[in-house]
Design an enzyme around this catalytic site. Structure first.
Site, PDB file in Angstrom:
ATOM      1  N   LYS A  70       0.869  -1.179   0.000  1.00  0.00           N
ATOM      2  CA  LYS A  70       0.000   0.000   0.000  1.00  0.00           C
ATOM      3  C   LYS A  70       0.903   1.226   0.000  1.00  0.00           C
ATOM      4  CE  LYS A  70      -4.458   0.907   0.339  1.00  0.00           C
ATOM      5  NZ  LYS A  70      -5.569   0.155  -0.246  1.00  0.00           N
ATOM      6  N   GLY A  72     -26.221   2.016   2.170  1.00  0.00           N
ATOM      7  CA  GLY A  72     -25.495   2.693   1.098  1.00  0.00           C
ATOM      8  C   GLY A  72     -26.171   2.410  -0.223  1.00  0.00           C
ATOM      9  N   GLY A  98     -24.390   3.456  -3.185  1.00  0.00           N
ATOM     10  CA  GLY A  98     -23.322   3.906  -4.083  1.00  0.00           C
ATOM     11  C   GLY A  98     -23.019   2.874  -5.160  1.00  0.00           C
ATOM     12  N   ASN A  99     -21.766   2.884  -5.612  1.00  0.00           N
ATOM     13  CA  ASN A  99     -21.380   2.031  -6.741  1.00  0.00           C
ATOM     14  C   ASN A  99     -21.539   0.545  -6.452  1.00  0.00           C
ATOM     15  OD1 ASN A  99     -20.618   4.176  -8.413  1.00  0.00           O
ATOM     16  ND2 ASN A  99     -18.693   4.382  -7.286  1.00  0.00           N
ATOM     17  N   VAL A 100     -21.038   0.099  -5.305  1.00  0.00           N
ATOM     18  CA  VAL A 100     -21.122  -1.327  -4.991  1.00  0.00           C
ATOM     19  C   VAL A 100     -22.567  -1.706  -4.678  1.00  0.00           C
ATOM     20  CG1 VAL A 100     -20.388  -3.145  -3.387  1.00  0.00           C
ATOM     21  CG2 VAL A 100     -18.731  -1.442  -4.164  1.00  0.00           C
ATOM     22  N   ALA A 101     -23.198  -0.917  -3.798  1.00  0.00           N
ATOM     23  CA  ALA A 101     -24.555  -1.243  -3.340  1.00  0.00           C
ATOM     24  C   ALA A 101     -25.548  -1.304  -4.498  1.00  0.00           C
ATOM     25  CB  ALA A 101     -25.009  -0.210  -2.309  1.00  0.00           C
TER      26      ALA A 101
HETATM   27  P1  NAD Z   1     -19.578   4.959  -2.971  1.00  0.00           P
HETATM   28  O1  NAD Z   1     -18.951   6.218  -2.474  1.00  0.00           O
HETATM   29  O2  NAD Z   1     -19.984   4.854  -4.394  1.00  0.00           O
HETATM   30  O3  NAD Z   1     -20.864   4.600  -2.094  1.00  0.00           O
HETATM   31  C1  NAD Z   1     -20.926   4.746  -0.719  1.00  0.00           C
HETATM   32  C2  NAD Z   1     -22.329   5.257  -0.404  1.00  0.00           C
HETATM   33  O4  NAD Z   1     -22.542   5.213   1.006  1.00  0.00           O
HETATM   34  C3  NAD Z   1     -22.549   6.719  -0.817  1.00  0.00           C
HETATM   35  O5  NAD Z   1     -23.706   6.798  -1.631  1.00  0.00           O
HETATM   36  C4  NAD Z   1     -22.736   7.438   0.500  1.00  0.00           C
HETATM   37  O6  NAD Z   1     -23.621   8.528   0.421  1.00  0.00           O
HETATM   38  C5  NAD Z   1     -23.284   6.341   1.375  1.00  0.00           C
HETATM   39  N1  NAD Z   1     -23.126   6.549   2.808  1.00  0.00           N
HETATM   40  C6  NAD Z   1     -22.107   7.115   3.498  1.00  0.00           C
HETATM   41  N2  NAD Z   1     -22.345   7.109   4.811  1.00  0.00           N
HETATM   42  C7  NAD Z   1     -23.531   6.496   4.981  1.00  0.00           C
HETATM   43  C8  NAD Z   1     -24.334   6.203   6.113  1.00  0.00           C
HETATM   44  N3  NAD Z   1     -23.942   6.496   7.346  1.00  0.00           N
HETATM   45  N4  NAD Z   1     -25.525   5.580   5.942  1.00  0.00           N
HETATM   46  C9  NAD Z   1     -25.952   5.273   4.686  1.00  0.00           C
HETATM   47  N5  NAD Z   1     -25.248   5.557   3.569  1.00  0.00           N
HETATM   48  C10 NAD Z   1     -24.058   6.164   3.713  1.00  0.00           C
HETATM   49  O7  NAD Z   1     -18.517   3.808  -2.573  1.00  0.00           O
HETATM   50  P2  NAD Z   1     -18.442   2.332  -3.171  1.00  0.00           P
HETATM   51  O8  NAD Z   1     -17.395   2.300  -4.210  1.00  0.00           O
HETATM   52  O9  NAD Z   1     -19.786   1.838  -3.452  1.00  0.00           O
HETATM   53  O10 NAD Z   1     -17.825   1.572  -1.910  1.00  0.00           O
HETATM   54  C11 NAD Z   1     -18.644   1.251  -0.813  1.00  0.00           C
HETATM   55  C12 NAD Z   1     -17.812   0.557   0.243  1.00  0.00           C
HETATM   56  O11 NAD Z   1     -17.216  -0.610  -0.308  1.00  0.00           O
HETATM   57  C13 NAD Z   1     -16.660   1.393   0.791  1.00  0.00           C
HETATM   58  O12 NAD Z   1     -16.484   1.074   2.162  1.00  0.00           O
HETATM   59  C14 NAD Z   1     -15.463   0.900  -0.002  1.00  0.00           C
HETATM   60  O13 NAD Z   1     -14.245   1.092   0.718  1.00  0.00           O
HETATM   61  C15 NAD Z   1     -15.783  -0.564  -0.123  1.00  0.00           C
HETATM   62  N6  NAD Z   1     -15.151  -1.222  -1.271  1.00  0.00           N
HETATM   63  C16 NAD Z   1     -15.415  -0.793  -2.533  1.00  0.00           C
HETATM   64  C17 NAD Z   1     -14.815  -1.428  -3.601  1.00  0.00           C
HETATM   65  C18 NAD Z   1     -15.093  -0.998  -5.025  1.00  0.00           C
HETATM   66  O14 NAD Z   1     -14.716  -1.727  -5.952  1.00  0.00           O
HETATM   67  N7  NAD Z   1     -15.753   0.133  -5.222  1.00  0.00           N
HETATM   68  C19 NAD Z   1     -13.944  -2.525  -3.392  1.00  0.00           C
HETATM   69  C20 NAD Z   1     -13.730  -2.964  -2.088  1.00  0.00           C
HETATM   70  C21 NAD Z   1     -14.336  -2.302  -1.028  1.00  0.00           C
END
Ligand code: NAD
Length: 391
Positions: free
Chosen positions: A98, A198, A200-203
């Site tokens: 990292k 959440g 976001g992208n993953v959800a």
């Molecule tokens: P993202 O920023 O697209 O989505 C996160 C969402 O969570 C946002 O819409 C945000 O508004 C919401 N959020 C924040 N605080 C909140 C709360 N208290 N209650 C409800 N919603 C809340 O991020 P992502 O890329 O979807 O990643 C989500 C998680 O997965 C992160 O913890 C990230 O570290 C982890 N992750 C992502 C990836 C990836 O490929 N994107 C890979 C491994 C781990």
């Protein structure tokens, strides 16, 4: 000159007290830490290589406004170690690394900073391969890439694999199904009540997978409109951010932020399974891992089921093939099954089980490496084959 050295000596003894670097490295098993300084372009970075038994150390670069240098050092040591476990349990031939760049991602960026950083990465000759992480943008990665080929997870426009989130979501989905099989004897999500934190992208990608199976979905986000949009698309119900913890659900899927299973939220949880994409879901791995175990809640370890992202970007190193990346990610199902069974058989929490299986893989591979082989494996482990013909 003498005065200068004396000053450094004095500062050093203060710093030694603050963070005993070598003992921290020895305790956590780190191989190498590179401190990169180029004051003329504002670069202060640390690259940590935790373990390269399985292959070159892969892990993203994070840019963050750390309170002080010790915090940055601790973070990079912690995160790089986590990457070793993630790669190992995912069956990848990669080690853990990292990098952190100390600075404000909104104010302190410039082309020369990232190009200088790229040169430091290049100087490691492939022992460390970087990628995008918190605080970094496509543009920053492009600047780094212009100085070193040891970068992965690059945008599609640059010939890379692009946004890993859909693959991460697929892995979470697979891990969730495996935990469902353990809990209920069938891995079908039809009719299961699933609470997603959440949108976001993953959800949002995860919601699409589970909606197709006919699950009953509840979704929240601090940005209500984001959650409502996913809810409309997936016939889900919007709930408020506070409501999500206490819902009567079969599965709770944290996909927003870390530390959400803690002393405050645990008593409210009303689910059989926790399986989400967020990193570091348990505020305290030991304490809260044990508490979940005591309550009979199956916890699919986050770093195992959210590994689709790293599986995806590691596939890029060998010439990206989306179908292959998805197939490798589907193996998360079996990995979770193994972990849950191993935890049961050995009376361990699922995190302990997963850590132990990862360590066993590293140790066994290390032992195999004692057998002399003139084949490409050795080159592979030095990161050379991976990066051949990339640029
Ligand atoms: P993202 O920023 O697209 O989505 C996160 C969402 O969570 C946002 O819409 C945000 O508004 C919401 N959020 C924040 N605080 C909140 C709360 N208290 N209650 C409800 N919603 C809340 O991020 P992502 O890329 O979807 O990643 C989500 C998680 O997965 C992160 O913890 C990230 O570290 C982890 N992750 C992502 C990836 C990836 O490929 N994107 C890979 C491994 C781990």
């Amino acid at each position: 000159m003498d005065t200068f050295i004396k000053e450094i000596d004095q500062k050093k003894s203060v710093q030694d007290d603050q963070f005993p670097l070598f003992s921290d490295m020895a305790t956590a098993g780190h191989e190498q830490v590179l401190v990169c300084s180029r004051p003329d372009v504002g670069l202060k970075a640390i690259i940590a290589i935790h373990d390269t038994t399985l292959g070159p150390a892969l892990g993203g670069t994070r840019m963050w406004t750390y309170k002080n240098e010790s915090d940055a050092m601790r973070d990079v040591l912690r995160l790089s170690r986590g990457m070793t476990y993630k790669a190992a349990i995912s069956g990848l031939n990669l080690g853990g690394g990292k990098a952190v760049i100390i600075g404000d991602p909104y104010k302190d960026k410039n082309e020369h900073l990232f190009r200088a950083f790229g040169r430091f990465v290049d100087g490691l000759g492939g022992r460390y391969i970087t990628a995008e992480d918190v605080g970094m943008s496509e543009q920053d990665m492009e600047w780094i890439y212009s100085e070193t080929k040891y970068v992965t997870g690059i945008p599609k426009s640059m010939g890379g694999s692009g946004d890993p989130s859909p693959v991460t979501a697929y892995g979470v989905y697979m891990g969730m199904k495996s935990a469902t099989k353990k809990a209920y004897g069938s891995d079908s999500l039809k009719g299961k009540k699933i609470a997603i934190q959440g949108a976001g992208n993953v959800a949002s990608n995860l919601a699409r997978y589970i909606a197709k199976e006919g699950a009953t979905i509840y979704i929240t986000d601090i940005f209500k409109e984001k959650a409502e949009k996913v809810a409309a698309e997936c016939s889900a119900a919007y709930v408020s951010p506070d409501e999500i913890y206490g819902l009567d659900a079969d599965i709770f899927s944290p996909c927003a932020l870390g530390g959400v299973v803690n002393d405050d939220t645990l008593p409210a949880l009303n689910c059989d399974i926790i399986a989400g994409g967020a990193n570091n879901i348990l505020e305290d791995e030991v304490k809260h891992g044990n508490a979940l175990s005591d309550r009979g809640i199956i916890y699919a370890p986050d770093y195992v089921i959210n590994a689709g992202g790293i599986i995806n970007i590691s596939s890029e190193l060998e010439g990206y093939n989306e179908e292959l990346a998805m197939r490798k990610t589907a193996r998360i199902y079996d990995t979770v099954t193994n972990i849950l069974d191993y935890a049961d058989e050995n009376s361990l929490t699922t995190v302990e089980a997963s850590n132990r299986l990862a360590e066993e893989r590293i140790e066994s591979t290390g032992r195999t490496g004692r057998i002399y082989s003139s084949s490409s494996h050795f080159s592979n482990r030095k990161g050379e084959l991976y990066m051949r013909d990339r640029r």
